[in-house]
Scaffold this motif. Structure first.
Motif, mmCIF file in Angstrom:
data_model
loop_
_atom_site.group_PDB
_atom_site.id
_atom_site.type_symbol
_atom_site.label_atom_id
_atom_site.label_comp_id
_atom_site.label_asym_id
_atom_site.label_seq_id
_atom_site.Cartn_x
_atom_site.Cartn_y
_atom_site.Cartn_z
ATOM 1 N N PHE A 36 36.089 50.085 55.114
ATOM 2 C CA PHE A 36 35.143 49.482 54.347
ATOM 3 C C PHE A 36 34.736 47.937 54.180
ATOM 4 N N GLY A 37 35.608 47.484 54.837
ATOM 5 C CA GLY A 37 35.597 45.772 54.776
ATOM 6 C C GLY A 37 36.241 45.421 53.476
ATOM 7 N N ILE A 38 37.218 46.129 52.982
ATOM 8 C CA ILE A 38 37.754 45.559 51.763
ATOM 9 C C ILE A 38 39.212 45.264 51.920
ATOM 10 N N TYR A 39 39.492 43.897 51.520
ATOM 11 C CA TYR A 39 40.929 43.443 51.750
ATOM 12 C C TYR A 39 41.374 42.888 50.591
ATOM 13 N N PHE A 40 42.753 42.819 50.384
ATOM 14 C CA PHE A 40 43.206 42.067 49.173
ATOM 15 C C PHE A 40 43.489 40.926 49.472
ATOM 16 N N THR A 41 42.438 39.704 49.190
ATOM 17 C CA THR A 41 42.195 38.676 49.350
ATOM 18 C C THR A 41 42.249 37.750 48.160
ATOM 19 N N ALA A 42 43.242 36.848 48.098
ATOM 20 C CA ALA A 42 43.328 36.161 46.802
ATOM 21 C C ALA A 42 44.070 35.017 47.022
ATOM 22 N N GLY A 43 43.693 33.795 46.409
ATOM 23 C CA GLY A 43 44.158 32.528 46.460
ATOM 24 C C GLY A 43 43.818 31.526 45.342
ATOM 25 N N ALA A 54 47.162 40.798 33.983
ATOM 26 C CA ALA A 54 47.133 40.981 35.257
ATOM 27 C C ALA A 54 45.528 41.043 35.977
ATOM 28 N N GLY A 55 44.930 41.759 35.326
ATOM 29 C CA GLY A 55 43.415 41.768 35.443
ATOM 30 C C GLY A 55 42.665 40.372 35.506
ATOM 31 N N LEU A 56 43.053 39.742 34.382
ATOM 32 C CA LEU A 56 42.612 38.240 34.312
ATOM 33 C C LEU A 56 42.827 37.478 35.580
ATOM 34 N N LEU A 57 44.116 37.677 36.086
ATOM 35 C CA LEU A 57 44.426 36.743 36.918
ATOM 36 C C LEU A 57 43.915 37.111 38.313
ATOM 37 N N VAL A 58 43.460 38.407 38.430
ATOM 38 C CA VAL A 58 43.041 38.895 39.597
ATOM 39 C C VAL A 58 41.464 38.221 39.672
ATOM 40 N N VAL A 59 40.921 38.319 38.638
ATOM 41 C CA VAL A 59 39.584 37.737 38.460
ATOM 42 C C VAL A 59 39.496 36.446 38.794
ATOM 43 N N PHE A 60 40.594 35.532 38.573
ATOM 44 C CA PHE A 60 40.626 34.102 38.561
ATOM 45 C C PHE A 60 41.278 33.692 40.185
ATOM 46 N N THR A 61 41.543 34.638 40.659
ATOM 47 C CA THR A 61 42.030 34.358 41.997
ATOM 48 C C THR A 61 41.679 35.227 43.169
ATOM 49 N N ASP A 66 37.621 38.286 47.443
ATOM 50 C CA ASP A 66 37.189 39.287 48.051
ATOM 51 C C ASP A 66 36.117 40.092 47.002
ATOM 52 N N GLY A 67 34.839 40.342 47.057
ATOM 53 C CA GLY A 67 34.173 40.873 46.166
ATOM 54 C C GLY A 67 34.374 42.392 45.364
ATOM 55 N N PHE A 68 35.022 43.012 46.218
ATOM 56 C CA PHE A 68 35.566 44.324 45.723
ATOM 57 C C PHE A 68 36.670 44.233 44.735
ATOM 58 N N LEU A 69 37.731 43.159 45.177
ATOM 59 C CA LEU A 69 38.922 42.785 44.466
ATOM 60 C C LEU A 69 38.496 42.213 43.151
ATOM 61 N N TRP A 122 37.810 42.575 37.298
ATOM 62 C CA TRP A 122 36.858 42.402 36.165
ATOM 63 C C TRP A 122 37.064 43.682 35.246
ATOM 64 N N GLU A 123 37.007 45.014 35.892
ATOM 65 C CA GLU A 123 37.390 46.293 35.027
ATOM 66 C C GLU A 123 38.638 46.477 34.404
ATOM 67 N N ALA A 124 39.576 45.968 35.265
ATOM 68 C CA ALA A 124 41.006 45.949 34.770
ATOM 69 C C ALA A 124 41.192 45.108 33.610
ATOM 70 N N ALA A 125 40.601 44.074 33.428
ATOM 71 C CA ALA A 125 40.772 43.293 32.229
ATOM 72 C C ALA A 125 40.012 43.783 31.098
ATOM 73 N N LEU A 126 38.792 44.728 31.365
ATOM 74 C CA LEU A 126 38.236 45.197 30.298
ATOM 75 C C LEU A 126 38.880 46.329 29.608
ATOM 76 N N ILE A 127 39.503 47.358 30.265
ATOM 77 C CA ILE A 127 39.958 48.454 29.809
ATOM 78 C C ILE A 127 41.135 48.254 28.792
ATOM 79 N N PRO A 128 41.974 47.402 28.937
ATOM 80 C CA PRO A 128 43.009 47.271 28.223
ATOM 81 C C PRO A 128 42.392 46.583 26.547
ATOM 82 N N ILE A 129 41.579 45.837 26.807
ATOM 83 C CA ILE A 129 41.041 45.040 25.524
ATOM 84 C C ILE A 129 40.252 46.142 24.698
#
Length: 491
Positions: A65-72, A115-122, A125-128, A133-140
């Protein structure tokens, strides 16, 4: 070393903390948070402050589905990564005088949120990005709902509905861009390269804007914020105001404006007007607050409104000012919430009318409080000054009237913050405040770190500005290039 270690270390830490109980859990959480800061410090030593993408990871996730774990990380995201890694150990340290039921779960949620916040800032990939974004919302959500004040359930539900609804707009927008991408990918650069009509870009911009405006929050999407900040436990308020609201500001810079510059040029002035309304509105409501924690919440609306104005001027000064002010605001607002946490624990009140004369019995606390207030009020040689100076510079370059209205935030903030300090710290002690004891132990250490950061960044902001300069210049160039249908400059 790649950015993946930044993302997965907090997840491992969160799982490890669950093994421990009571007091041990906070020590383990602090250890891992400091280790994460050490990793970021190491990456900083290897970071080249140009416009390139560094420490990148790009592996298939759901390639069908064109989803990659792409971050930097580039210069823009590095500032936000630094903010997150810096504040999480400070926030954990502020909790050392508290005893939480189910402490392991509490600290584990903080680390999961990191961890969720760092995913957002790095994420690149739109899906990632959406997952982070959601992973940071659920804990708070659980932090506020389980350890918040007496109205926590009602307030937290409102917060969740607002932010989840905004997330749906963002998800629809990301899927739309994926469907338009010839490569069938969620890659950010593929989104940048899309040739969309002005109408299409307007809808893309608005979809992103609603999600990000709720998170920041920008007027009139702010109504969840004061109640949530007030009812959340102090650590939750710090996470929300210090780091989480920066997700929306970063999203504007990284996703909304570059993906849909024509939509930005169509709606940008409207956004600036809304942000300016927030600047004035937040300050005027802060004037009337007797609850110190609520005053800080409303002051945050004004400060982030000015940051949004800076971003939407699309100038080097405005963007650079926004980035360093995100860092400075995070430090200052964590300091202010911690000040009120200390007062509340000792005196069981947030009511400024019941206080007074604390400086007479707690001179160390009074000194730290004053430094944090002056930083928040943007006194020269404090961290708040350089950011607000650049933001106002960008605003004045865009429009003199815009700059004049934006400049009100400095005047307003000085008035309500110094008045708050006067009411709480000066004058004669009363039956309640005479019992106030000065800061010791972890309180002294935490406030010392915050005050050093306020003065250090204020005196020597150059290294932080240097980190992001090239990336900001390239971002602005690419936005204008896409608007004029010129090939983009690659990372």
């Amino acid at each position: 070393m790649t950015v993946s270690i930044l993302i997965f270390l907090p997840i491992v830490a969160a799982l490890a903390v669950l093994i421990f109980k009571n007091e041990v859990a906070k020590h383990v959480a602090l250890f891992f948070a400091v280790a994460e800061l050490g990793v970021v410090a190491y990456l900083l030593t290897k970071f080249v402050p140009d416009a390139s993408l560094q420490f990148a990871v790009d592996v298939p996730w759901i390639p069908k589905f064109g989803i990659y774990f792409t971050a930097g990380i580039d210069g823009i995201s590095m500032v936000l990564v630094l903010l997150t890694a810096l504040l999480v150990p400070i926030i954990i340290l502020t909790t050392y005088q508290h005893t939480y039921r189910k402490a392991a779960a509490f600290y584990s949620l903080i680390l999961f949120m990191q961890a969720g916040l760092l995913v957002v800032f790095t994420a690149l990939d739109g899906f990632l990005f959406y997952v982070g974004w959601e992973a940071a919302l659920i804990p708070i959500y659980f932090i506020c709902a389980l350890w918040g004040g007496e109205n926590r359930i009602k307030v937290t539900l409102k917060f969740f509905i607002y932010t989840f609804a905004g997330s749906l707009f963002m998800l629809v927008t990301i899927i739309y861009l994926y469907m338009k991408a010839p490569e069938g990918t969620y890659d950010l650069m593929a989104f940048y390269r899309l040739s969309l009509t002005t109408s299409q870009q307007s809808w893309v911009f608005l979809g992103f804007f609603i999600a990000f405006a709720i998170k920041i929050p920008i007027f009139p999407f702010h109504t969840w914020q004061p109640d949530t900040y007030t009812e959340a436990p102090s650590a939750g308020s710090m996470l929300l105001a210090g780091i989480m609201l920066k997700m929306g500001l970063y999203g504007m810079m990284r996703w909304a404006i570059p993906s849909a510059p024509l939509g930005f040029f169509k709606w940008g002035n409207t956004v600036i007007i809304l942000a300016l309304i927030g600047v004035v509105y937040g300050a005027l409501i802060a004037f009337r607050q007797k609850n110190g924690k609520r005053l800080v919440a409303y002051s945050s609306i004004g400060h982030v409104g000015l940051i949004a104005v800076g971003i939407f001027t699309l100038s080097t000064e405005g963007m650079q000012g926004a980035l360093i002010q995100m860092l400075s605001h995070g430090i200052n607002v964590v300091g202010l919430f911690f000040i009120w946490d200390i007062i509340s624990r000792r005196l069981n009140t947030y009511d400024t009318a019941q206080l007074g004369g604390i400086a007479k019995v707690a001179p160390k606390f009074a000194t730290a409080f004053l430094i944090i207030v002056l930083g928040s009020a943007a006194l020269p040689l404090t961290n708040g000054f350089i950011g607000e100076f650049l933001l106002l510079n960008g605003a004045f370059q865009a429009d003199i009237v815009l700059g004049a209205v934006a400049g009100l935030t400095i005047i307003f903030a000085a008035v309500y913050l110094l008045r708050m300090y006067k009411n709480v710290m000066q004058g004669e002690t009363n039956a309640l405040t005479a019992t106030f004891t000065d800061i010791t132990g972890s309180e002294k250490l935490t406030l010392a770190i915050i005050c050093i950061l306020i003065i250090g960044i204020g005196v020597y902001p150059g290294p932080i500005l240097h980190l992001s300069q090239a990336a900001v210049d390239q971002l602005i160039t690419n936005i204008h290039s896409k608007a004029m249908n010129i090939p983009l400059v690659q990372h």
